[in-house]
Design a protein around this motif. Structure first.
Motif, PDB file in Angstrom:
ATOM      1  N   THR A 163       0.957  -1.181  -0.218  1.00 10.42           N
ATOM      2  CA  THR A 163       0.060  -0.478   0.266  1.00 10.42           C
ATOM      3  C   THR A 163       0.642   1.027  -0.152  1.00 10.42           C
ATOM      4  N   SER A 164       1.836   1.014   0.934  1.00  8.60           N
ATOM      5  CA  SER A 164       2.476   2.489   0.842  1.00  8.60           C
ATOM      6  C   SER A 164       3.321   2.718  -0.410  1.00  8.60           C
ATOM      7  N   MET A 165       3.914   1.324  -1.059  1.00 15.04           N
ATOM      8  CA  MET A 165       4.798   1.592  -2.525  1.00 15.04           C
ATOM      9  C   MET A 165       4.270   2.269  -3.282  1.00 15.04           C
ATOM     10  N   MET A 166       2.237   1.630  -3.379  1.00 11.98           N
ATOM     11  CA  MET A 166       1.334   2.181  -3.973  1.00 11.98           C
ATOM     12  C   MET A 166       1.409   3.705  -4.232  1.00 11.98           C
ATOM     13  N   LYS A 167       1.408   4.316  -2.820  1.00 12.17           N
ATOM     14  CA  LYS A 167       1.031   5.617  -2.588  1.00 12.17           C
ATOM     15  C   LYS A 167       2.029   6.700  -2.831  1.00 12.17           C
ATOM     16  N   ARG A 168       3.146   6.000  -3.261  1.00 14.46           N
ATOM     17  CA  ARG A 168       4.205   6.738  -3.351  1.00 14.46           C
ATOM     18  C   ARG A 168       4.421   6.339  -4.795  1.00 14.46           C
ATOM     19  N   LEU A 169       4.270   5.714  -5.408  1.00 16.20           N
ATOM     20  CA  LEU A 169       3.968   5.864  -6.981  1.00 16.20           C
ATOM     21  C   LEU A 169       3.169   6.204  -7.883  1.00 16.20           C
ATOM     22  N   MET A 170       2.107   6.630  -6.569  1.00 15.83           N
ATOM     23  CA  MET A 170       1.116   7.942  -7.139  1.00 15.83           C
ATOM     24  C   MET A 170       1.585   8.976  -7.097  1.00 15.83           C
ATOM     25  N   GLU A 171       1.953   9.604  -6.114  1.00 20.55           N
ATOM     26  CA  GLU A 171       3.003  10.417  -6.225  1.00 20.55           C
ATOM     27  C   GLU A 171       3.819  11.070  -7.286  1.00 20.55           C
ATOM     28  N   GLN A 172       4.551   9.934  -6.923  1.00 19.35           N
ATOM     29  CA  GLN A 172       5.554   9.756  -8.981  1.00 19.35           C
ATOM     30  C   GLN A 172       5.241   9.995  -9.796  1.00 19.35           C
ATOM     31  N   VAL A 229     -15.474  -6.711 -30.742  1.00 18.18           N
ATOM     32  CA  VAL A 229     -14.756  -6.257 -29.374  1.00 18.18           C
ATOM     33  C   VAL A 229     -13.513  -5.492 -29.147  1.00 18.18           C
ATOM     34  N   ARG A 230     -13.520  -3.823 -29.190  1.00 18.05           N
ATOM     35  CA  ARG A 230     -12.503  -2.958 -29.067  1.00 18.05           C
ATOM     36  C   ARG A 230     -12.478  -3.102 -27.456  1.00 18.05           C
ATOM     37  N   ILE A 231     -10.545  -3.328 -27.645  1.00 17.54           N
ATOM     38  CA  ILE A 231      -9.688  -3.648 -26.357  1.00 17.54           C
ATOM     39  C   ILE A 231      -8.899  -2.332 -25.777  1.00 17.54           C
ATOM     40  N   ILE A 232      -9.576  -1.589 -25.000  1.00 17.88           N
ATOM     41  CA  ILE A 232      -8.625  -0.453 -24.704  1.00 17.88           C
ATOM     42  C   ILE A 232      -7.567  -0.758 -23.717  1.00 17.88           C
ATOM     43  N   ALA A 233      -6.618  -0.237 -22.874  1.00 17.25           N
ATOM     44  CA  ALA A 233      -5.420  -0.525 -22.210  1.00 17.25           C
ATOM     45  C   ALA A 233      -4.985   1.583 -21.414  1.00 17.25           C
ATOM     46  N   CYS A 234      -5.023   1.111 -20.221  1.00 15.68           N
ATOM     47  CA  CYS A 234      -5.676   2.589 -19.645  1.00 15.68           C
ATOM     48  C   CYS A 234      -4.363   3.041 -19.367  1.00 15.68           C
ATOM     49  N   ASN A 235      -3.734   4.064 -20.311  1.00 11.32           N
ATOM     50  CA  ASN A 235      -2.588   5.013 -19.916  1.00 11.32           C
ATOM     51  C   ASN A 235      -1.840   5.182 -18.328  1.00 11.32           C
ATOM     52  N   THR A 236      -2.966   5.965 -17.835  1.00 14.67           N
ATOM     53  CA  THR A 236      -2.407   5.878 -16.325  1.00 14.67           C
ATOM     54  C   THR A 236      -2.092   4.640 -15.558  1.00 14.67           C
ATOM     55  N   THR A 237      -2.197   3.659 -15.224  1.00 14.13           N
ATOM     56  CA  THR A 237      -2.064   2.435 -14.971  1.00 14.13           C
ATOM     57  C   THR A 237      -0.571   2.047 -15.556  1.00 14.13           C
ATOM     58  N   MET A 238      -0.656   1.989 -17.052  1.00 16.05           N
ATOM     59  CA  MET A 238       0.529   1.919 -17.051  1.00 16.05           C
ATOM     60  C   MET A 238       1.556   2.727 -17.003  1.00 16.05           C
ATOM     61  N   ASP A 239       1.602   3.550 -16.600  1.00 15.14           N
ATOM     62  CA  ASP A 239       2.558   4.773 -15.755  1.00 15.14           C
ATOM     63  C   ASP A 239       2.797   4.267 -14.979  1.00 15.14           C
ATOM     64  N   LEU A 240       1.133   4.158 -13.658  1.00 13.15           N
ATOM     65  CA  LEU A 240       1.543   3.921 -12.403  1.00 13.15           C
ATOM     66  C   LEU A 240       2.141   2.681 -12.491  1.00 13.15           C
ATOM     67  N   MET A 241       2.473   1.289 -12.958  1.00 10.22           N
ATOM     68  CA  MET A 241       2.741   0.320 -13.270  1.00 10.22           C
ATOM     69  C   MET A 241       4.127   0.120 -13.981  1.00 10.22           C
ATOM     70  N   GLY A 242       4.418   1.327 -14.460  1.00 13.80           N
ATOM     71  CA  GLY A 242       5.961   1.113 -15.216  1.00 13.80           C
ATOM     72  C   GLY A 242       5.765  -0.335 -16.646  1.00 13.80           C
ATOM     73  N   VAL A 243       4.387   0.276 -16.952  1.00 14.78           N
ATOM     74  CA  VAL A 243       4.609  -0.639 -18.589  1.00 14.78           C
ATOM     75  C   VAL A 243       3.899  -0.068 -18.922  1.00 14.78           C
ATOM     76  N   GLN A 244       5.668  -0.692 -20.180  1.00 16.72           N
ATOM     77  CA  GLN A 244       5.468   0.496 -21.912  1.00 16.72           C
ATOM     78  C   GLN A 244       4.314  -0.079 -22.845  1.00 16.72           C
ATOM     79  N   LYS A 245       4.615   0.535 -24.220  1.00 16.45           N
ATOM     80  CA  LYS A 245       3.299  -0.077 -25.418  1.00 16.45           C
ATOM     81  C   LYS A 245       3.923  -1.546 -25.136  1.00 16.45           C
TER      82      LYS A 245
END
Lengths: 158, 158, 158
Positions: A86-95, C113-129
């Motif tokens: 949870t705290s990692m996620m919060k820091r990723l959100m800040e970043q 069916v159209r498939i969309i990937a969320c770019n906010t999540t990609m940024d948050l989790m460090g996932v690239q295209k």
């Protein structure tokens, strides 16, 4: 289609609550009228941080103790790992420059999102009006929710 | 907007099932036509209490054993605490004069809510028609669900 | 009512993802225009199996390590039992002639069916295209989701 959206916020995990606020603020910033209905565990999101259940019997007090309010307390539904995830996620959100839940509540209010707290849940959990954050607009039950949902083209249960 | 609501009940936790029935009965009492579609774990809500999976292979029987039916068996998704939290919640519900799940099913039927059991889940889990409670109106698949959902202004997945 | 459906796939458990694809393919085969929006944990469903998070800081890499992508990796939300329940469910699905998640993705694409990937999540989790499967049509954010949801009569959050 009309321009209204209503979201039931049933969960109080950080991930789902963020999703609810992201959709609500996104929709409101695009001109939709958005209502958030906080019920069951979701009521914790709109409870004051230090609120504790004083009235009621031992069960309501115990439920209140386990189930503490406050937007800052919310935990991930997965990978909580005693708070580490949870705290990692919060820091990723800040970043990523994403606001936290408190920031999201403020942003939602600024955009005109309406916040309703479920009175059936309040009664069940022994939560009083004074225990809720001032951002709550209305305390109401399922009839109010259904009236909003009927008029909404976008209905979600989160 | 029209006057129909369709809810997929995918979960079988006490809290979510209560939320589904609260919304369904609230909406029906306000004159909406409501359909509940019980699928996956949610199928357990409309299985008879003593039903056990007799046919099928060992996997279906084992899945049936772990995954027992009956509205009285449902547990909280949080704070179950070996049943303590669940039984506390049930007592709090009684004190708040809220009906239990069986009472909610009866109330829903009285208000004209339609109950559909998902046949794909029944096949997957080895559940027969005789294993379902008599309150089930129809056994049907995703095509029936989509046909209802298309006509509904309020669609929820719980 | 119109003929569009939009589903937010927030979860990455096998059971919920199957439900999302069942509804999506069912609706599409009945002529609806369906959009799936993969966000938060749901992003794992449309990540390549071997993708690992290379860029970003240690937190993104650690989140990537715990939270590995690939449709074949998804686990049940209940009765996972160190993978036993999940593999039993997969065998029951085979016996019922139900496709697995990869098969469902292919079927969904075939039905439009159209498939969309969320770019906010990609940024948050460090996932690239490049980490996403080729079946993804669009990478977009909440504004795109809301634009679709506003036009849809069937909106679900799974």
């Amino acid at each position: 289609m009309n321009n209204k959206g209503t979201i039931v916020v049933f969960s109080d995990t950080l991930d789902k609550v963020l999703a609810a606020f992201n959709i609500a603020t996104g929709a409101a910033s695009m001109g939709m009228e958005v209502t958030l209905f906080f019920t069951f565990w979701g009521l914790n999101v709109v409870r004051k941080e230090r609120s504790s259940v004083k009235g009621g019997n031992w069960m309501k007090r115990m439920m209140g103790l386990m189930n503490r309010g406050g937007a800052a307390r919310l935990k991930l539904s997965k990978f909580n790992m005693l708070g580490l995830g949870t705290s990692m996620m919060k820091r990723l959100m800040e970043q990523s420059k994403l606001p936290d839940v408190k920031g999201m509540i403020t942003m939602a209010k600024d955009l005109g999102v309406r916040i309703i707290a479920c009175n059936t849940t309040m009664d069940l959990m022994g939560v009083q009006k004074d225990d809720l954050i001032p951002e709550v607009d209305t305390i109401a039950g399922v009839a109010k929710y259904v009236a909003e949902a009927k008029k909404s083209s976008m209905n979600l249960f989160i």
